[in-house]
Design an enzyme around this catalytic site. Structure first.
Site, PDB file in Angstrom:
ATOM      1  N   HIS A  46       0.839  -1.201   0.000  1.00 17.27           N
ATOM      2  CA  HIS A  46       0.000   0.000   0.000  1.00 17.27           C
ATOM      3  C   HIS A  46       0.872   1.248   0.000  1.00 17.27           C
ATOM      4  O   HIS A  46       1.586   1.525   0.963  1.00 17.27           O
ATOM      5  CB  HIS A  46      -0.940   0.023   1.206  1.00 17.27           C
ATOM      6  CG  HIS A  46      -1.843   1.224   1.187  1.00 17.27           C
ATOM      7  ND1 HIS A  46      -3.049   1.248   0.522  1.00 17.27           N
ATOM      8  CD2 HIS A  46      -1.682   2.467   1.713  1.00 17.27           C
ATOM      9  CE1 HIS A  46      -3.598   2.444   0.644  1.00 17.27           C
ATOM     10  NE2 HIS A  46      -2.785   3.209   1.367  1.00 17.27           N
ATOM     11  N   HIS A 100      -1.706   3.692  -8.388  1.00 20.60           N
ATOM     12  CA  HIS A 100      -2.081   2.834  -9.517  1.00 20.60           C
ATOM     13  C   HIS A 100      -1.816   3.536 -10.831  1.00 20.60           C
ATOM     14  O   HIS A 100      -1.783   4.766 -10.911  1.00 20.60           O
ATOM     15  CB  HIS A 100      -3.553   2.424  -9.423  1.00 20.60           C
ATOM     16  CG  HIS A 100      -4.514   3.576  -9.330  1.00 20.60           C
ATOM     17  ND1 HIS A 100      -4.777   4.214  -8.135  1.00 20.60           N
ATOM     18  CD2 HIS A 100      -5.240   4.209 -10.267  1.00 20.60           C
ATOM     19  CE1 HIS A 100      -5.647   5.193  -8.355  1.00 20.60           C
ATOM     20  NE2 HIS A 100      -5.937   5.222  -9.638  1.00 20.60           N
TER      21      HIS A 100
HETATM   22  P1  5GP Z   1      -8.318   7.166 -10.103  1.00 16.95           P
HETATM   23  O1  5GP Z   1      -9.467   8.082 -10.431  1.00 16.95           O
HETATM   24  O2  5GP Z   1      -8.092   7.080  -8.620  1.00 16.95           O
HETATM   25  O3  5GP Z   1      -7.078   7.445 -10.881  1.00 16.95           O
HETATM   26  O4  5GP Z   1      -8.772   5.750 -10.625  1.00 16.95           O
HETATM   27  C1  5GP Z   1      -9.416   4.791  -9.849  1.00 16.95           C
HETATM   28  C2  5GP Z   1     -10.003   3.788 -10.813  1.00 16.95           C
HETATM   29  O5  5GP Z   1     -10.369   2.646 -10.094  1.00 16.95           O
HETATM   30  C3  5GP Z   1     -11.258   4.299 -11.548  1.00 16.95           C
HETATM   31  O6  5GP Z   1     -11.040   4.245 -12.952  1.00 16.95           O
HETATM   32  C4  5GP Z   1     -12.354   3.342 -11.082  1.00 16.95           C
HETATM   33  O7  5GP Z   1     -13.269   3.017 -12.113  1.00 16.95           O
HETATM   34  C5  5GP Z   1     -11.571   2.126 -10.623  1.00 16.95           C
HETATM   35  N1  5GP Z   1     -12.196   1.389  -9.539  1.00 16.95           N
HETATM   36  C6  5GP Z   1     -12.701   1.911  -8.391  1.00 16.95           C
HETATM   37  N2  5GP Z   1     -13.199   0.935  -7.620  1.00 16.95           N
HETATM   38  C7  5GP Z   1     -13.001  -0.216  -8.279  1.00 16.95           C
HETATM   39  C8  5GP Z   1     -13.312  -1.584  -7.982  1.00 16.95           C
HETATM   40  O8  5GP Z   1     -13.863  -1.940  -6.935  1.00 16.95           O
HETATM   41  N3  5GP Z   1     -12.961  -2.514  -8.915  1.00 16.95           N
HETATM   42  C9  5GP Z   1     -12.345  -2.173 -10.083  1.00 16.95           C
HETATM   43  N4  5GP Z   1     -12.055  -3.164 -10.922  1.00 16.95           N
HETATM   44  N5  5GP Z   1     -12.038  -0.900 -10.400  1.00 16.95           N
HETATM   45  C10 5GP Z   1     -12.367   0.062  -9.503  1.00 16.95           C
HETATM   46 ZN    ZN Z   2      -4.173  -0.105  -0.484  1.00 14.94          ZN
END
Ligand code: 5GP
Ligand code: ZN
Length: 114
Positions: A46, A100
């Protein structure tokens, strides 16, 4: 630490469509894809965001990038190309506080993104 959704995916407490896994990193399909192929790649430790990358933990970056060509080949967008995105903090649009990279393929993207 508050409950981290990506740590729960690593621990298999929450289901995800996993496309690649090794001892250091996990890659799975994004739940709300913005392209035909939208894969999230995370380190198994993490780390909240890019702001928390330091000399001790920066090995995760190469561990993630090392597997990107393999994932791109497996998912059919190696030859056409792809985009890698990292969102950091509020202005960066980060919604999940576990470092990520978005690996986006299967269509073309504009630059600058607008
Ligand atoms: P960020 O906006 O933080 O860069 O991207 C987070 C990404 O994680 C988003 O594109 C969202 O759709 C994805 N995401 C959030 N929760 C989940 C989940 O429970 N499972 C999966 N597979 N993707 C998720
Ligand atoms: Zn985490």
């Amino acid at each position: 630490m508050n409950k981290c959704i990506f740590c729960s995916i690593i621990k298999k407490e929450i289901n995800a469509s996993i496309v690649y896994e090794n001892s250091k990193v996990l890659a799975f399909n994004d739940i709300s894809p913005i392209s035909p192929k939208h894969i999230i790649i995370i380190p198994k430790i993490h780390i909240k965001s890019t702001n928390e990358i330091d000399q001790e933990n920066c090995h995760v970056i190469s561990e993630i990038f090392e597997i990107i060509p393999t994932i791109a080949k497996k998912n059919g967008f190696y030859n056409n190309g792809y985009r890698i995105v990292n969102n950091c903090g509020n202005d960066g649009g980060q919604t999940v506080e576990h470092l990520h990279f978005h690996l986006l393929g299967g269509r073309s993207f504009k630059w600058p993104p607008g």
